[in-house]
Design a protein around this motif. Structure first.
Motif, PDB file in Angstrom:
ATOM      1  N   GLN A   1      -7.210  15.435  -2.320  1.00 17.42           N
ATOM      2  CA  GLN A   1      -6.160  14.591  -2.866  1.00 17.42           C
ATOM      3  C   GLN A   1      -6.744  13.258  -3.312  1.00 17.42           C
ATOM      4  OE1 GLN A   1      -3.214  13.843   0.153  1.00 17.42           O
ATOM      5  NE2 GLN A   1      -4.685  13.095   1.656  1.00 17.42           N
ATOM      6  N   ASP A   2      -6.327  12.819  -4.477  1.00 16.55           N
ATOM      7  CA  ASP A   2      -6.763  11.540  -5.038  1.00 16.55           C
ATOM      8  C   ASP A   2      -5.566  10.600  -4.984  1.00 16.55           C
ATOM      9  OD1 ASP A   2      -8.563   9.793  -6.162  1.00 16.55           O
ATOM     10  OD2 ASP A   2      -8.041  10.339  -8.220  1.00 16.55           O
ATOM     11  N   PHE A   3      -5.490   9.788  -3.923  1.00 13.65           N
ATOM     12  CA  PHE A   3      -4.346   8.922  -3.663  1.00 13.65           C
ATOM     13  C   PHE A   3      -4.787   7.479  -3.893  1.00 13.65           C
ATOM     14  CE2 PHE A   3      -0.501   8.702  -0.532  1.00 13.65           C
ATOM     15  CZ  PHE A   3       0.249   8.126  -1.551  1.00 13.65           C
ATOM     16  N   ARG A   4      -4.284   6.850  -4.964  1.00  9.31           N
ATOM     17  CA  ARG A   4      -4.797   5.545  -5.376  1.00  9.31           C
ATOM     18  C   ARG A   4      -3.689   4.529  -5.619  1.00  9.31           C
ATOM     19  NH1 ARG A   4     -10.253   5.664  -6.832  1.00  9.31           N
ATOM     20  NH2 ARG A   4     -11.148   7.770  -6.939  1.00  9.31           N
ATOM     21  N   ASN A   5      -4.053   3.268  -5.419  1.00  8.86           N
ATOM     22  CA  ASN A   5      -3.185   2.150  -5.775  1.00  8.86           C
ATOM     23  C   ASN A   5      -3.128   2.070  -7.298  1.00  8.86           C
ATOM     24  OD1 ASN A   5      -1.855  -0.269  -6.104  1.00  8.86           O
ATOM     25  ND2 ASN A   5      -3.490  -1.541  -5.242  1.00  8.86           N
TER      26      ASN A   5
END
Length: 250
Positions: free
Chosen positions: A121-125
């Protein structure tokens, strides 16, 4: 949607609001501080899944699932802090996208079964506004982005008596290294991170029927290799451990 006898497709969408819990607002009075200004988290969530299942009486069974997901969150609630204290904060906007895969196999005699799954998973601000606007594009800290699990079980029916069963099992968990704090702050070589971890557990369970009650006895060894392992916040967890459990079903 059932595409065929063995293939199934599924799509879902959710628009959700998550209200802050009491622990998130008021803390725990020890290491987690209060944040009375914490806002509800709102998110759009979409999933697209494709699964395969083959169940046959004379051959081994197979299952496979692939799922892609996308999440857009506003006022994301995240636990952030330092070595002394933490508090739950709102990240103005964040986007998560990724894939999950799972595989399962069972032998034709139903004795050996193997399962494995993995998530990336690529979880970014995703926002340049708010208290964490300077960290736009960074991964959300204290959240692993690559992890996997695997397990195997072998059943021996009627091991010592009729209707008894002995099961041997093994499971493994992998978590890739991830940062404790925002990745754009400071020099990369000096950043605190949770190291890559691979943990193995093994054991056996014996089930037997005595009268009208079914008994089960389990012994297990966790962290077989006695590696150093940590939780998501960097606190070291116990090393190798030995456990026993007994259950009775009436």
């Amino acid at each position: 949607l059932r595409v065929s006898e063995r293939w199934t497709a599924k799509a879902s969408y959710e628009w959700a609001t998550s209200m802050p819990r009491s622990r998130e607002i008021f803390g725990n009075g020890v290491l987690i501080m209060a944040n009375l200004e914490l806002q509800p988290e709102r998110s759009h969530n979409a999933n697209l899944e494709l699964s395969y299942e083959r169940v046959a009486s004379t051959r081994s069974d197979w299952t496979a699932t692939g799922n892609g997901f996308l999440r857009q969150a506003d006022e994301l609630i995240v636990l952030l802090g330092n070595e002394q204290a933490f508090s739950y904060q709102n990240v103005f906007a964040a986007t998560s996208q990724g894939v999950e895969v799972a595989l399962g196999w069972t032998s034709a005699n139903d004795r050996l079964s193997v399962e494995a799954n993995s998530t990336w998973q690529d979880f970014r601000n995703s926002s340049g506004e708010g208290a964490f606007g300077a960290c736009q594009g960074d991964r959300i800290p204290i959240r692993p982005y690559l992890f996997a699990n695997g397990s195997a079980r072998y059943r021996i029916p009627e091991a010592l008596r009729a209707r008894d069963e002995l099961s041997l099992f093994w499971n493994s968990r992998y978590v890739h290294e991830f940062f404790r704090f925002w990745e754009s702050g400071g020099l990369r070589q000096f950043k605190q991170s949770i190291p890559t971890q691979l943990v193995h557990n093994t054991g056996l369970t014996y089930q037997l029927l005595l009268g009208q009650m079914r008994w089960a006895f389990t012994v297990e060894v966790q962290n077989v290799t006695d590696d150093q392992v940590f939780d998501f916040f960097g606190v070291q967890r116990p090393g190798r451990g030995y456990f026993g459990k007994m259950t009775i079903q009436f």
